[in-house]
Scaffold this motif. Structure first.
Motif, PDB file in Angstrom:
ATOM      1  N   VAL A  41      24.366  52.139  85.159  1.00  0.00           N
ATOM      2  CA  VAL A  41      24.465  52.654  86.538  1.00  0.00           C
ATOM      3  C   VAL A  41      23.557  51.881  87.487  1.00  0.00           C
ATOM      4  N   ILE A  42      22.398  51.462  87.017  1.00  0.00           N
ATOM      5  CA  ILE A  42      21.504  50.655  87.861  1.00  0.00           C
ATOM      6  C   ILE A  42      22.132  49.280  88.115  1.00  0.00           C
ATOM      7  N   ASN A  43      22.577  48.614  87.059  1.00  0.00           N
ATOM      8  CA  ASN A  43      23.173  47.285  87.208  1.00  0.00           C
ATOM      9  C   ASN A  43      24.442  47.309  88.059  1.00  0.00           C
ATOM     10  N   SER A  44      25.241  48.362  87.918  1.00  0.00           N
ATOM     11  CA  SER A  44      26.515  48.426  88.641  1.00  0.00           C
ATOM     12  C   SER A  44      26.318  48.591  90.145  1.00  0.00           C
ATOM     13  N   GLN A  45      25.139  49.040  90.546  1.00  0.00           N
ATOM     14  CA  GLN A  45      24.847  49.230  91.965  1.00  0.00           C
ATOM     15  C   GLN A  45      24.183  47.992  92.580  1.00  0.00           C
ATOM     16  N   ASP A  46      23.883  47.008  91.748  1.00  0.00           N
ATOM     17  CA  ASP A  46      23.321  45.750  92.222  1.00  0.00           C
ATOM     18  C   ASP A  46      24.496  44.821  92.516  1.00  0.00           C
ATOM     19  N   ALA A  47      24.694  44.483  93.800  1.00  0.00           N
ATOM     20  CA  ALA A  47      25.863  43.709  94.226  1.00  0.00           C
ATOM     21  C   ALA A  47      26.025  42.403  93.446  1.00  0.00           C
ATOM     22  N   PRO A  57      31.038  49.832  90.415  1.00  0.00           N
ATOM     23  CA  PRO A  57      29.858  50.631  90.754  1.00  0.00           C
ATOM     24  C   PRO A  57      30.037  52.091  90.353  1.00  0.00           C
ATOM     25  N   GLY A  58      28.964  52.647  89.792  1.00  0.00           N
ATOM     26  CA  GLY A  58      28.967  54.048  89.387  1.00  0.00           C
ATOM     27  C   GLY A  58      27.597  54.645  89.620  1.00  0.00           C
ATOM     28  N   ILE A  59      27.560  55.966  89.832  1.00  0.00           N
ATOM     29  CA  ILE A  59      26.276  56.650  90.021  1.00  0.00           C
ATOM     30  C   ILE A  59      25.915  57.483  88.801  1.00  0.00           C
ATOM     31  N   GLY A  60      26.859  57.606  87.873  1.00  0.00           N
ATOM     32  CA  GLY A  60      26.599  58.359  86.660  1.00  0.00           C
ATOM     33  C   GLY A  60      27.457  57.829  85.530  1.00  0.00           C
ATOM     34  N   LEU A  61      26.953  57.978  84.315  1.00  0.00           N
ATOM     35  CA  LEU A  61      27.709  57.568  83.134  1.00  0.00           C
ATOM     36  C   LEU A  61      27.282  58.454  81.969  1.00  0.00           C
ATOM     37  N   LEU A  75      22.057  59.492  85.572  1.00  0.00           N
ATOM     38  CA  LEU A  75      22.392  59.496  86.993  1.00  0.00           C
ATOM     39  C   LEU A  75      21.422  58.570  87.707  1.00  0.00           C
ATOM     40  N   HIS A  76      21.942  57.819  88.671  1.00  0.00           N
ATOM     41  CA  HIS A  76      21.090  56.970  89.494  1.00  0.00           C
ATOM     42  C   HIS A  76      21.730  56.916  90.878  1.00  0.00           C
ATOM     43  N   ILE A  77      21.170  57.708  91.801  1.00  0.00           N
ATOM     44  CA  ILE A  77      21.758  57.818  93.141  1.00  0.00           C
ATOM     45  C   ILE A  77      20.684  58.003  94.206  1.00  0.00           C
ATOM     46  N   THR A  78      21.112  57.776  95.438  1.00  0.00           N
ATOM     47  CA  THR A  78      20.279  58.103  96.591  1.00  0.00           C
ATOM     48  C   THR A  78      21.018  59.209  97.321  1.00  0.00           C
ATOM     49  N   ASP A  79      20.366  60.357  97.508  1.00  0.00           N
ATOM     50  CA  ASP A  79      21.066  61.490  98.112  1.00  0.00           C
ATOM     51  C   ASP A  79      20.934  61.504  99.636  1.00  0.00           C
ATOM     52  N   VAL A  80      21.369  62.598 100.219  1.00  0.00           N
ATOM     53  CA  VAL A  80      21.415  62.766 101.669  1.00  0.00           C
ATOM     54  C   VAL A  80      20.085  62.469 102.346  1.00  0.00           C
ATOM     55  N   GLU A  83      16.432  60.234  99.143  1.00  0.00           N
ATOM     56  CA  GLU A  83      15.503  60.321  98.017  1.00  0.00           C
ATOM     57  C   GLU A  83      16.242  59.841  96.769  1.00  0.00           C
ATOM     58  N   ALA A  84      15.566  59.034  95.996  1.00  0.00           N
ATOM     59  CA  ALA A  84      16.191  58.558  94.766  1.00  0.00           C
ATOM     60  C   ALA A  84      16.253  59.690  93.750  1.00  0.00           C
ATOM     61  N   THR A  85      17.398  59.849  93.136  1.00  0.00           N
ATOM     62  CA  THR A  85      17.572  60.785  92.033  1.00  0.00           C
ATOM     63  C   THR A  85      18.013  59.928  90.861  1.00  0.00           C
ATOM     64  N   SER A  86      17.123  59.747  89.928  1.00  0.00           N
ATOM     65  CA  SER A  86      17.405  58.869  88.810  1.00  0.00           C
ATOM     66  C   SER A  86      16.802  59.479  87.555  1.00  0.00           C
ATOM     67  N   PHE A  87      17.669  59.866  86.627  1.00  0.00           N
ATOM     68  CA  PHE A  87      17.156  60.440  85.378  1.00  0.00           C
ATOM     69  C   PHE A  87      18.210  60.395  84.287  1.00  0.00           C
ATOM     70  N   ILE A  88      17.712  60.470  83.055  1.00  0.00           N
ATOM     71  CA  ILE A  88      18.552  60.617  81.872  1.00  0.00           C
ATOM     72  C   ILE A  88      18.481  62.087  81.502  1.00  0.00           C
ATOM     73  N   ALA A  89      19.643  62.701  81.307  1.00  0.00           N
ATOM     74  CA  ALA A  89      19.703  64.126  80.954  1.00  0.00           C
ATOM     75  C   ALA A  89      20.243  64.262  79.531  1.00  0.00           C
ATOM     76  N   ILE A  90      19.449  64.879  78.671  1.00  0.00           N
ATOM     77  CA  ILE A  90      19.848  65.122  77.294  1.00  0.00           C
ATOM     78  C   ILE A  90      20.011  66.627  77.114  1.00  0.00           C
ATOM     79  N   ASN A  91      21.132  67.024  76.520  1.00  0.00           N
ATOM     80  CA  ASN A  91      21.478  68.443  76.342  1.00  0.00           C
ATOM     81  C   ASN A  91      21.363  69.214  77.669  1.00  0.00           C
ATOM     82  N   PRO A  92      21.965  68.686  78.757  1.00  0.00           N
ATOM     83  CA  PRO A  92      21.814  69.321  80.070  1.00  0.00           C
ATOM     84  C   PRO A  92      22.619  70.607  80.229  1.00  0.00           C
TER      85      PRO A  92
END
Length: 185
Positions: A41-47, A57-61, A75-80, A83-92
């Motif tokens: 997700v980080i690499n896909s957002q780098d032009a 490009p993706g914000i989640g995988l 998830l790796h996104i910039t919200d409204v 603010e950067a929202t970037s984290f790995i979620a395990i058993n979310p």
């Protein structure tokens, strides 16, 4: 490095299977998988990288999108609020959610879906989530806007649900009662 050729497409059975919970401490394989998801997700957002390697490009995988039936996504996104929202979620999990709904006015897309699917995908406008990090520490976050929408999209992948399952088949752009459309920049 994950490339588009590693992402399974709709029709693959793993995308319709409920993924398995992970056990801590994580195996080296699961740790690498988690880091690979975030890397994509980080690499896909780098032009430059996106063009060089043909990454959509993706914000989640989610792990099932790589053919792995495991409850992990990144998830790796910039919200409204920018603010950067970037984290790995395990058993979310979603611990709580708003009554108010939202949807992307432009519709949702997915790296596992190679076609445009038009229609509104109803999502909760605000959610409180719980998940575990790579070290097995539980964390809690409140998400809204695109972050909340993306989290729900990826969580669906872990439950064998595709985004278009939520679209009204008869009237794809049907008004969603109590929902405020979310406009993505």
């Amino acid at each position: 490095m994950i490339l588009m050729e590693h992402i399974v497409r709709e029709g693959h059975p793993v995308l319709r299977t409920r993924a398995e919970e992970l056990i801590f401490p994580l195996s080296e394989v699961d740790r690498e998988l988690s880091e690979d998801l975030m890397g994509y997700v980080i690499n896909s957002q780098d032009a430059e990288l996106s063009e060089k390697f043909g990454l959509r490009p993706g914000i989640g995988l989610a792990a099932p999108q790589l053919g792995k039936s495991k409850r992990i996504f990144a998830l790796h996104i910039t919200d409204v609020d920018q603010e950067a929202t970037s984290f790995i979620a395990i058993n979310p999990k979603i611990a709580s959610h708003s009554i108010e709904k939202t949807y992307l006015s432009s519709g949702e897309g997915c790296l596992s879906v190679d076609r445009d699917v038009e229609g509104y995908v109803p999502r909760y406008a605000r959610i409180t989530i719980k998940a575990f990090d790579l070290q097995g520490n539980e964390f809690k976050k409140r998400l809204k806007g695109i972050a909340a929408i993306a989290f729900q999209h990826e969580l669906d992948h872990l439950n064998g649900i595709m985004f278009f399952d939520h679209i009204d088949k008869e009237v794809p752009f049907k008004d969603i009662p109590g929902a405020t459309p979310f406009e993505r920049d």
